[in-house]
Each structure stands twice: as structure tokens, then as C-alpha cells.
Write an enzyme that holds these catalytic residues in place. Structure first.
Site, PDB file in Angstrom:
ATOM      1  N   HIS A 113      16.329  58.049  69.581  1.00  0.00           N
ATOM      2  CA  HIS A 113      16.115  57.949  68.143  1.00  0.00           C
ATOM      3  C   HIS A 113      15.262  56.709  67.853  1.00  0.00           C
ATOM      4  CE1 HIS A 113      19.956  55.563  68.622  1.00  0.00           C
ATOM      5  NE2 HIS A 113      19.166  54.697  68.051  1.00  0.00           N
TER       6      HIS A 113
HETATM    7  P1  TYD Z   1      24.188  56.200  68.289  1.00  0.00           P
HETATM    8  O1  TYD Z   1      23.577  55.040  67.602  1.00  0.00           O
HETATM    9  O2  TYD Z   1      23.521  57.536  68.141  1.00  0.00           O
HETATM   10  O3  TYD Z   1      24.365  55.866  69.848  1.00  0.00           O
HETATM   11  P2  TYD Z   1      23.325  55.763  71.052  1.00  0.00           P
HETATM   12  O4  TYD Z   1      21.994  55.445  70.486  1.00  0.00           O
HETATM   13  O5  TYD Z   1      23.864  54.676  71.903  1.00  0.00           O
HETATM   14  O6  TYD Z   1      23.342  57.061  71.772  1.00  0.00           O
HETATM   15  O7  TYD Z   1      25.702  56.299  67.854  1.00  0.00           O
HETATM   16  C1  TYD Z   1      26.599  57.181  68.497  1.00  0.00           C
HETATM   17  C2  TYD Z   1      27.751  57.433  67.539  1.00  0.00           C
HETATM   18  O8  TYD Z   1      28.446  56.228  67.250  1.00  0.00           O
HETATM   19  C3  TYD Z   1      27.298  58.013  66.203  1.00  0.00           C
HETATM   20  O9  TYD Z   1      28.227  59.031  65.833  1.00  0.00           O
HETATM   21  C4  TYD Z   1      27.433  56.871  65.235  1.00  0.00           C
HETATM   22  C5  TYD Z   1      28.471  55.954  65.865  1.00  0.00           C
HETATM   23  N1  TYD Z   1      28.191  54.545  65.615  1.00  0.00           N
HETATM   24  C6  TYD Z   1      28.889  53.880  64.632  1.00  0.00           C
HETATM   25  O10 TYD Z   1      29.774  54.439  63.961  1.00  0.00           O
HETATM   26  N2  TYD Z   1      28.611  52.562  64.398  1.00  0.00           N
HETATM   27  C7  TYD Z   1      27.664  51.911  65.110  1.00  0.00           C
HETATM   28  O11 TYD Z   1      27.444  50.684  64.885  1.00  0.00           O
HETATM   29  C8  TYD Z   1      26.931  52.611  66.126  1.00  0.00           C
HETATM   30  C9  TYD Z   1      25.874  51.932  66.945  1.00  0.00           C
HETATM   31  C10 TYD Z   1      27.221  53.924  66.334  1.00  0.00           C
END
Ligand code: TYD
Length: 139
Positions: free
Chosen positions: A57
């Protein structure tokens, strides 16, 4: 500068100083001292199953420091034109990711802990999770 103009070349590896002595090391990150944004949120990635990738992303506004607190990982940065792969494997080095870049995190070593210092609170509206939408934003 418009954030959609940021490129992978705006990201850099920061050598965070370390306090070293015979009982081990301490590395300190302090707002206003050795990080170019104020830290609003800290999270860490751990227990990543072998072969899994994270990220996939971009963010409109968010800036991050990504630190291999333990073990190693690769960060793939993509600005729509250029791709750069950065290997992180030292807890006293941070990758500064500027806003407006696509990123993927992969090749996590077993048992690794990846620390992320973020400039904003969590906000799903700040995410671009579709690559075509990201390319549109970069035009
Ligand atoms: P995401 O940022 O998509 O993770 P990555 O980039 O590491 O794969 O987040 C994964 C899940 O965690 C998503 O459902 C949102 C949640 N999340 C939070 O609730 N708070 C946060 O600070 C972060 C980073 C993620």
C-alpha cells in the site's frame, strides 16, 4: 512540494547513533533530534510466517521510520517509475519512508521484529491499497 511528486530517491537510511558499552547497546530516537517528523504512533511487526509479505500500500500523508529491531527484512519502495529494494538488518539504522510511495515488506528473517515509528495516528483514509489507484495518484 506536492506529496505525489515524492520518489524513492527521497527515502534515506539514517544511521541512528548508539550508546555502546560492555553491557550492551541502546539506540535512542527523539523527536526534534534525530527524526525529521514528530512520532505519533509506534507499532511493531513480529511472528511473521515464513514467506509472507506485508505492506502492499501507499500513504497520502504518513511518514515512517522502519527499523529492523531484531533480524532482517527487505523493503521494496516504488514511486510508480522507480523501484528500490532496501535491506534492513541493523537495529541502529532506520529507513525513512516519505509520503506518497508504494511499499512492500518481505523476506523477513525468522523471529524478526520490525519497529515502525509513524508521523500520524492510524487512519484508514490515509491508505492507498490499490496499485492502479496509486499510479493514478502519482500522475
Ligand atoms: P496494515 O497497515 O495494512 O499492515 P501491513 O502494512 O503491515 O501489512 O494493517 C494491518 C491491519 O492492522 C489493518 O486491519 C489495520 C490494523 N492496524 C491498526 O489498527 N492500527 C495500526 O496502527 C496499524 C499499523 C494497523
Amino acid at each position: 512540494m506536492k506529496l505525489n511528486r515524492n520518489t524513492v530517491f527521497d527515502c534515506s537510511i539514517i544511521d541512528i547513533s548508539k550508546v555502546q558499552n560492555e553491557v550492551g547497546n541502546i539506540t535512542v530516537v527523539e523527536n526534534g533530534i534525530n527524526i525529521p517528523f514528530d512520532v505519533k504512533r509506534v507499532y511493531y511487526l513480529y511472528d511473521i510466517p515464513g514467506g509472507e509479505a506485508r505492506g502492499g500500500h501507499a500513504h497520502y500523508e504518513l511518514e515512517q521510520y522502519v527499523i529492523a529491531a531484531s533480524g532482517s527484512l527487505d523493503v521494496i519502495l516504488d514511486d510508480g517509475k522507480n523501484r528500490k529494494i532496501v535491506t534492513l538488518n541493523r537495529p541502529n539504522f532506520a529507513l525513512h519512508i516519505v509520503p506518497g510511495l508504494w511499499r512492500e515488506l518481505d523476506n523477513f528473517s525468522s523471529g524478526s521484529i520490525t519497529l515502525v515509528l509513524a508521523s500520524l495516528e492510524y487512519d484508514e483514509k490515509d491508505y492507498i491499497r490499490n496499485y492502479d489507484q496509486f499510479l493514478e495518484f502519482k500522475k
